[in-house]
Design an enzyme around this catalytic site. Structure first.
Site, short mmCIF file in Angstrom:
data_model
loop_
_atom_site.label_atom_id
_atom_site.label_comp_id
_atom_site.label_asym_id
_atom_site.label_seq_id
_atom_site.Cartn_x
_atom_site.Cartn_y
_atom_site.Cartn_z
N ALA A 1 0.80 -1.23 0.00
CA ALA A 1 0.00 0.00 0.00
C ALA A 1 0.83 1.28 0.00
CB ALA A 1 -0.93 0.01 1.22
N GLY B 1 1.57 3.33 -5.82
CA GLY B 1 0.89 2.74 -6.95
C GLY B 1 -0.52 2.26 -6.69
N VAL C 1 6.35 -9.03 2.50
CA VAL C 1 5.55 -10.24 2.32
C VAL C 1 6.41 -11.47 2.09
CG1 VAL C 1 3.51 -9.03 1.42
CG2 VAL C 1 5.26 -9.84 -0.19
N TYR D 1 8.89 -13.53 -14.56
CA TYR D 1 7.78 -12.68 -14.14
C TYR D 1 6.46 -13.24 -14.64
CZ TYR D 1 4.59 -8.77 -13.61
OH TYR D 1 3.50 -7.99 -13.28
N LEU E 1 -0.75 -2.31 -19.17
CA LEU E 1 0.25 -1.30 -18.83
C LEU E 1 -0.32 -0.23 -17.90
CD1 LEU E 1 1.84 -1.06 -22.35
CD2 LEU E 1 3.15 -1.53 -20.26
#
Length: 251
Positions: free
Chosen positions: A10, A13, A61, A153, A185
């Protein structure tokens, strides 16, 4: 009583924009990230502008013990999580498979796949206990198709796609909704992270067309979580108008 949403990643972005969007709709928020200062700033803004309650959790995380300790330490009231937005994720590097950096690979797998699992593993039992909840996993067009040099990715986001489908099946009898949102995008810090801080190269990714912005995805998240109880949006792909696939862009 206001609902509670838990948003990972958070501090910038899509995660930051989602926190603001849900605050507008009177959600109390648990916001997490690695950058404590940014979380504090966002928390102050949310409480002052929208009058909601905010709980900040500082953790990466990728670190399971930190995830567990932080979530388990929440008070019983804050554990009544209605919405989990698994947003924390990143790309690192853009090299052909034979030239890939193993550290980049591990960073993407540990964040995008294992990080999502660690957070979900802590939150899902809390939702099962209440027989309700909604998990929104932020995927990517890279989880639908692969592109040159995207290898690991793309693999990590394909894993998110598979996990989302599996969650939906496994949690069906528990009354828990599961949604995947896959952006194309979006101009955020994403490319800066991918290119290891090379801002010039990152900016070039979005030149010549209008990409999505973080607010576009935040509004999409609000849409899916605001559907009636009997409605679940399983899967959404959201692209800028000029993008037809991961590689076809009208510049």
């Amino acid at each position: 009583m206001s609902k509670i949403a838990f948003i990972t990643g958070a501090t910038s972005g899509i995660g930051e924009a989602t926190a603001i969007e849900l605050a507008k709709h009177d959600y109390n928020l648990i916001i997490s990230g690695r950058r404590a200062g940014r979380l504090v700033e966002l928390s102050k803004r949310l409480t002052s502008e929208y009058g909601i309650k905010v709980q900040t959790l500082v953790f990466d995380v990728r670190v399971r013990e930190s995830v567990n300790d932080s979530i388990n330490a929440l008070s019983e009231e804050w554990k009544k999580i209605d919405v989990l937005v698994n947003n924390a994720g990143l790309a690192s590097g853009l090299d052909p498979i034979q030239d890939g950096d193993v550290e980049d690979w591990e960073k993407m797998i540990d964040t995008n796949v294992k990080g999502l699992l660690y957070v979900s593993k802590c939150v899902i039992p809390l939702m099962i206990e209440r027989k309700k909840g909604h998990i929104v996993n932020i995927g990517s067009i890279a989880g639908k198709e692969v592109y040159a040099n995207g290898n690991v990715y793309c693999a990590s986001k394909h894993a998110v796609e598979a996990l989302t489908k599996s969650m939906r099946i496994d949690l069906l009898k528990e009354g828990i909704k599961v949604t995947s949102i896959s952006p194309g995008l979006v101009e955020t810090e994403f490319s800066q992270v991918r290119f290891h801080g090379d801002t010039e190269r990152a900016a070039a990714v979005y030149k010549g067309f209008e990409p999505l912005n973080a607010e576009d995805i935040a509004e999409t998240i609000w849409f899916v979580v605001s559907r009636p109880a009997h409605v679940n949006i399983n899967d959404m792909i959201v692209m800028p108008t000029v993008q037809a696939s991961s590689v076809y862009i009208n510049k």
